[in-house]
Design an enzyme around this catalytic site. Structure first.
Site, mmCIF file in Angstrom:
data_model
loop_
_atom_site.group_PDB
_atom_site.id
_atom_site.type_symbol
_atom_site.label_atom_id
_atom_site.label_comp_id
_atom_site.label_asym_id
_atom_site.label_seq_id
_atom_site.Cartn_x
_atom_site.Cartn_y
_atom_site.Cartn_z
ATOM 1 C CD GLU A 85 71.528 86.039 51.049
ATOM 2 O OE1 GLU A 85 72.468 86.077 50.234
ATOM 3 O OE2 GLU A 85 71.591 86.548 52.178
HETATM 4 P P1 NAD Z 1 64.515 81.440 40.423
HETATM 5 O O1 NAD Z 1 64.530 82.889 40.708
HETATM 6 O O2 NAD Z 1 64.065 80.984 39.094
HETATM 7 O O3 NAD Z 1 63.569 80.683 41.467
HETATM 8 C C1 NAD Z 1 63.797 80.749 42.864
HETATM 9 C C2 NAD Z 1 62.492 80.494 43.590
HETATM 10 O O4 NAD Z 1 61.597 81.572 43.340
HETATM 11 C C3 NAD Z 1 61.777 79.235 43.159
HETATM 12 O O5 NAD Z 1 61.234 78.608 44.301
HETATM 13 C C4 NAD Z 1 60.665 79.769 42.258
HETATM 14 O O6 NAD Z 1 59.535 78.946 42.209
HETATM 15 C C5 NAD Z 1 60.334 81.077 42.952
HETATM 16 N N1 NAD Z 1 59.685 82.090 42.108
HETATM 17 C C6 NAD Z 1 59.767 82.249 40.771
HETATM 18 N N2 NAD Z 1 59.043 83.339 40.383
HETATM 19 C C7 NAD Z 1 58.523 83.868 41.512
HETATM 20 C C8 NAD Z 1 57.718 85.011 41.780
HETATM 21 N N3 NAD Z 1 57.307 85.828 40.808
HETATM 22 N N4 NAD Z 1 57.379 85.274 43.063
HETATM 23 C C9 NAD Z 1 57.808 84.476 44.057
HETATM 24 N N5 NAD Z 1 58.572 83.384 43.874
HETATM 25 C C10 NAD Z 1 58.938 83.085 42.615
HETATM 26 O O7 NAD Z 1 65.984 80.911 40.760
HETATM 27 P P2 NAD Z 1 66.560 79.424 40.635
HETATM 28 O O8 NAD Z 1 66.800 79.115 39.204
HETATM 29 O O9 NAD Z 1 65.740 78.479 41.430
HETATM 30 O O10 NAD Z 1 67.945 79.554 41.394
HETATM 31 C C11 NAD Z 1 69.133 79.914 40.753
HETATM 32 C C12 NAD Z 1 69.517 81.321 41.144
HETATM 33 O O11 NAD Z 1 69.597 81.401 42.554
HETATM 34 C C13 NAD Z 1 70.884 81.731 40.637
HETATM 35 O O12 NAD Z 1 70.838 83.045 40.157
HETATM 36 C C14 NAD Z 1 71.750 81.644 41.882
HETATM 37 O O13 NAD Z 1 72.887 82.478 41.825
HETATM 38 C C15 NAD Z 1 70.792 82.059 42.929
HETATM 39 N N6 NAD Z 1 71.215 81.592 44.255
HETATM 40 C C16 NAD Z 1 71.629 82.505 45.168
HETATM 41 C C17 NAD Z 1 72.087 82.099 46.415
HETATM 42 C C18 NAD Z 1 72.549 83.091 47.432
HETATM 43 O O14 NAD Z 1 72.630 82.739 48.596
HETATM 44 N N7 NAD Z 1 72.863 84.334 47.064
HETATM 45 C C19 NAD Z 1 72.096 80.732 46.737
HETATM 46 C C20 NAD Z 1 71.660 79.828 45.784
HETATM 47 C C21 NAD Z 1 71.211 80.262 44.554
#
Ligand code: NAD
Length: 501
Positions: free
Chosen positions: A246
């Site tokens: 997502e």
């Molecule tokens: P992010 O990708 O930076 O981090 C998300 C999660 O992934 C965090 O828990 C982080 O620690 C983890 N992570 C980071 N690198 C990783 C790796 N290499 N392997 C595994 N896990 C890893 O995103 P964010 O800044 O926390 O969230 C914002 C983003 O999320 C925006 O792009 C937003 O649109 C999206 N989002 C999508 C939905 C949806 O349902 N489509 C809902 C909410 C947020």
């Protein structure tokens, strides 16, 4: 003890400890142990055993416990929303709406899992009339859930509730920006399910997330940025671990000529700016047909201008939770303005860390980053289009495809169906996210798979097909003991079955 964070809101990971802080004041909200690969192996092993117990409880046993979990959260809602304000900076009213939507999903998943997933008879086939057909959806086992910070209960709950209701155990890594919020509601789960560690939480940053992906879980459910989603999918490819992604969005709203413009302006204002625009399904682009463009923009500017930004619990817009995002928001505003765009509200001076004030940009070229990339802040571009067809074409001209909205009457539903996205709200914005019965997820850079609804339950289960003999074979097609007569009878039946010209 961790060092005092240099930047409010930026989590500190040091000496095996994660410290989360308030994005406005920098006050420490919580400290948590960081999980390494060994901790994850132990968590997954524990979850595997607990999962077998959880599965044996059956749909009714799980329903009862999940509804008790919802009750335990609901009874202490003000405590949760205060924590959401303290850790993420989110205004309390926004936090309350978010928690209410999360509980809708928890209850929906609990109440509907039996109906969607249970063992049921299917229609069989005439060629195999001697067999009855059965289908059920069985849990994967242990699901690894990785969450973002922007909707710290609603977003993970779309995976947690549906995975648990389907009979899985879960190991959950919340965002390093919002660990205390996640810890709070996982504790409520442990209170109502004290018997086994069915839902476990592990803390840490990206490295811990990557370790969870590699820990042998049976499915990974990730919500976060598209860039991280791609890394996770690549890692999952090594072991063919199924993955739900997502990711981000660049949602559009179309305003047609017969729209109620007051309602459209109000919904656009909220859909673009709620949670300071830090929603995956934020409206980031509005396409308005020429005859109503000026009137719509006037109303929108009037509505947006009344909003108050601040770090207090009652503000309309809170801070930018992840300080690093502020540079991206500023870059998008700069790009729009330097390429002929105009700010009719806000602009470059709207960026006042840790806040960004609402910014409405017009006359922005369609190849500006303000139009092509996810901004994830309280900004909106408004573009005048000749007609609804052009609106659809421009709305769909993006690598993302998450949500969107249409305001109008006669053509609204058909325009909604033509939008290339997983969800569209007609005469509203974001409403699909709070509806238990509807699937949520995107296409293209917005991800793969669905949370919520029956599809969300099935996302966390493997279809299991069973055929069961109920009579001897009339036409022996599945044996080498076939005679030429049998084969010619098969030919006759095939012709009868497929006689359409
Ligand atoms: P992010 O990708 O930076 O981090 C998300 C999660 O992934 C965090 O828990 C982080 O620690 C983890 N992570 C980071 N690198 C990783 C790796 N290499 N392997 C595994 N896990 C890893 O995103 P964010 O800044 O926390 O969230 C914002 C983003 O999320 C925006 O792009 C937003 O649109 C999206 N989002 C999508 C939905 C949806 O349902 N489509 C809902 C909410 C947020």
């Amino acid at each position: 003890m961790s060092a005092v964070p240099l930047i409010p809101g930026v989590p500190v990971i040091e000496d095996g400890t994660l410290t989360s802080t308030n994005p406005v004041t920098g006050a420490v909200v919580g400290t948590f142990p960081v999980a390494g690969a060994e901790d994850l192996a132990a968590a997954v092993a524990g979850a595997r055993e607990a999962g077998a117990w959880w599965r044996r409880l059956g749909f009714d046993g799980r329903r009862e416990r999940l509804l008790r979990w919802a009750g335990a959260i609901a009874r202490r809602l003000p405590e949760l929303t205060a924590l959401m304000h303290a850790e993420g900076g989110k205004p309390v009213a926004d936090a309350t709406v978010e928690a209410a939507a999360a509980l809708e999903h928890l209850a929906w998943a609990a109440k509907n899992a039996r109906r969607v997933l249970r063992l049921r008879r299917q229609r069989g086939s005439i060629m195999l009339a001697e067999f009855s057909a059965w289908l059920e959806y069985q849990p994967y086992g242990v699901v690894g859930v990785i969450g973002p910070w922007n909707y710290p209960i609603h977003t993970p709950m779309g995976s947690l509730a549906y995975a648990l209701a389907a009979g899985n155990a879960v190991v959950f890594k919340p965002s390093e920006y919002t660990p205390a919020i996640a810890d709070w509601y996982v504790q409520r789960f442990a209170e109502v399910v004290p018997e086994q560690p069915v839902l476990q939480i592990v803390f840490g940053g990206g490295e811990t997330g990557a370790a969870l992906v590699a820990s042998g879980v049976d499915k990974v459910a990730f919500t976060g940025s598209t860039a991280t989603g791609k890394k996770i999918m690549a890692a999952c490819a090594e072991t063919l671990t199924p993955v739900l992604l997502e990711c981000g969005g660049k949602d559009a709203m179309i305003v047609d000529s017969d729209a109620d413009l007051d309602a459209a302006a109000d919904a656009c204002c909220w859909g673009a700016l709620t949670n300071a625009g830090q929603a995956c399904v934020s409206i980031e682009r509005a396409y308005v047909v020429a005859p109503v463009y000026d009137a719509f923009l006037d109303k929108l500017v009037g509505r947006v201008s009344k909003l108050r930004v601040g770090g207090d619990a009652d503000a309309d817009l809170g801070p930018i939770t992840m300080p690093g995002q502020i540079d991206i928001i500023a870059r998008h505003i700069d790009d729009a303005l330097s390429r002929g765009g105009r700010a009719v509200v806000g602009g470059r001076e709207a960026v006042q860390p840790p806040f960004v004030h609402p910014t409405i940009l017009v006359d922005v070229p369609q190849d500006s980053t303000a139009i092509t990339e996810e901004t994830f802040g309280p900004t909106l571009t408004v573009t005048k289009v000749a007609d609804a067809d052009e609106a659809v074409r421009l709305a769909n001209a993006t690598s993302y495809g998450l949500g969107g909205a249409v305001f109008g009457r006669a053509r609204a539903l058909s325009l909604a169906r033509r939008m290339r996205s997983g969800m569209t709200a007609v005469n509203g914005t974001l409403s699909f996210a709070g509806m238990g019965s509807l699937p949520f997820g995107g296409t293209g850079d917005s991800g793969i798979g669905r949370i919520h609804g029956a599809d969300g339950l099935r996302e966390f289960a493997r279809p299991k097909a069973i055929t069961k003999r109920r009579a001897p074979s009339l036409i022996p097609s599945t044996t080498f003991d076939r005679t030429p007569t049998d084969t010619s009878r098969i030919v006759k039946i095939v012709r009868l079955l497929h006689r359409h010209r």
